[in-house]
Write a protein that holds these residues in place. Structure first.
Motif, PDB file in Angstrom:
ATOM      1  N   PRO A 187     -69.594 127.211 -28.727  1.00 10.52           N
ATOM      2  CA  PRO A 187     -70.501 126.209 -29.315  1.00 10.52           C
ATOM      3  C   PRO A 187     -69.786 125.194 -30.207  1.00 10.52           C
ATOM      4  O   PRO A 187     -68.796 125.509 -30.860  1.00 10.52           O
ATOM      5  N   LEU A 188     -70.332 123.977 -30.229  1.00 11.50           N
ATOM      6  CA  LEU A 188     -69.773 122.927 -31.084  1.00 11.50           C
ATOM      7  C   LEU A 188     -69.782 123.359 -32.547  1.00 11.50           C
ATOM      8  O   LEU A 188     -68.856 123.067 -33.295  1.00 11.50           O
ATOM      9  N   SER A 189     -70.833 124.079 -32.933  1.00  5.42           N
ATOM     10  CA  SER A 189     -70.945 124.522 -34.332  1.00  5.42           C
ATOM     11  C   SER A 189     -69.891 125.566 -34.690  1.00  5.42           C
ATOM     12  O   SER A 189     -69.667 125.844 -35.861  1.00  5.42           O
ATOM     13  N   ARG A 190     -69.231 126.131 -33.680  1.00  5.17           N
ATOM     14  CA  ARG A 190     -68.175 127.116 -33.905  1.00  5.17           C
ATOM     15  C   ARG A 190     -66.801 126.535 -33.632  1.00  5.17           C
ATOM     16  O   ARG A 190     -65.829 127.265 -33.448  1.00  5.17           O
ATOM     17  N   ARG A 200     -73.229 113.935 -31.188  1.00  6.78           N
ATOM     18  CA  ARG A 200     -73.288 115.331 -31.652  1.00  6.78           C
ATOM     19  C   ARG A 200     -71.903 115.850 -32.014  1.00  6.78           C
ATOM     20  O   ARG A 200     -71.729 116.525 -33.026  1.00  6.78           O
ATOM     21  N   ALA A 201     -70.900 115.547 -31.179  1.00  7.29           N
ATOM     22  CA  ALA A 201     -69.533 116.008 -31.433  1.00  7.29           C
ATOM     23  C   ALA A 201     -69.009 115.418 -32.741  1.00  7.29           C
ATOM     24  O   ALA A 201     -68.389 116.122 -33.545  1.00  7.29           O
ATOM     25  N   GLU A 202     -69.285 114.140 -32.961  1.00  7.86           N
ATOM     26  CA  GLU A 202     -68.851 113.504 -34.212  1.00  7.86           C
ATOM     27  C   GLU A 202     -69.525 114.157 -35.411  1.00  7.86           C
ATOM     28  O   GLU A 202     -68.905 114.355 -36.452  1.00  7.86           O
ATOM     29  N   ALA A 203     -70.798 114.530 -35.268  1.00  9.72           N
ATOM     30  CA  ALA A 203     -71.523 115.178 -36.365  1.00  9.72           C
ATOM     31  C   ALA A 203     -70.902 116.530 -36.711  1.00  9.72           C
ATOM     32  O   ALA A 203     -70.871 116.932 -37.871  1.00  9.72           O
ATOM     33  N   TYR A 204     -70.417 117.244 -35.687  1.00  9.87           N
ATOM     34  CA  TYR A 204     -69.787 118.550 -35.924  1.00  9.87           C
ATOM     35  C   TYR A 204     -68.305 118.416 -36.259  1.00  9.87           C
ATOM     36  O   TYR A 204     -67.657 119.389 -36.609  1.00  9.87           O
TER      37      TYR A 204
END
Length: 146
Positions: free
Chosen positions: A99-102, A60-64
């Motif tokens: 958040p990861l998305s932020r 997930r971290a790599e995706a973001y």
């Protein structure tokens, strides 16, 4: 037409080309996909919950496009006494404060335990944005944060 060695069905020859190089295979595309999914499920099932969690969050971290540092899910829950950081209820989720998305990092310093209700209602909001969604009549101690 060709017969699949796994399902025994006759299918068009294009269904038997595997990989990027499109090499001939004795199993059809559907059966190869199912077999691969079963292998992946079996692999993840054999891992400890902490290791399974680490791999999932690393992906997930790599995706973001954010930093991932290994951490122990169990250690975080134990340190906080399995209590939600926001309302004190029993925690079953881990929440990224930023958040990861932020742009938040996937590291122990950005993660707190949260109950399902708090984590799902917070979603990808920052703490300030999430606090704005609370109603005035909700008081602390009744399962509501703050």
């Amino acid at each position: 037409m060709k017969i699949c060695r796994l399902c025994g069905r006759a299918k068009p020859a294009e269904q038997f080309l595997a990989g990027k190089a499109k090499k001939p295979s004795s199993a059809c595309a559907t059966c190869r996909r199912k077999k691969q999914q079963q292998h992946i499920k079996g692999y993840y099932r054999s891992l400890s919950p902490d290791e399974r969690h680490r791999l999932t969050h690393k992906r997930r971290a790599e995706a973001y496009g954010v930093v991932h540092e290994a951490y122990s899910r169990t250690a975080i829950f134990t340190r906080w006494g399995y209590a939600c950081a926001y309302c004190g209820a029993h925690a079953t989720h881990l929440d990224h404060v930023r958040p990861l998305s932020r742009g938040g990092v996937d590291a122990e310093r950005n993660i707190v335990p949260a109950c399902q209700r708090c984590n799902l209602s917070k979603g990808a909001k920052t703490l300030a944005e999430w606090a704005l969604t609370f109603k005035r009549d909700e008081t602390p101690g009744n399962g509501y944060p703050f």
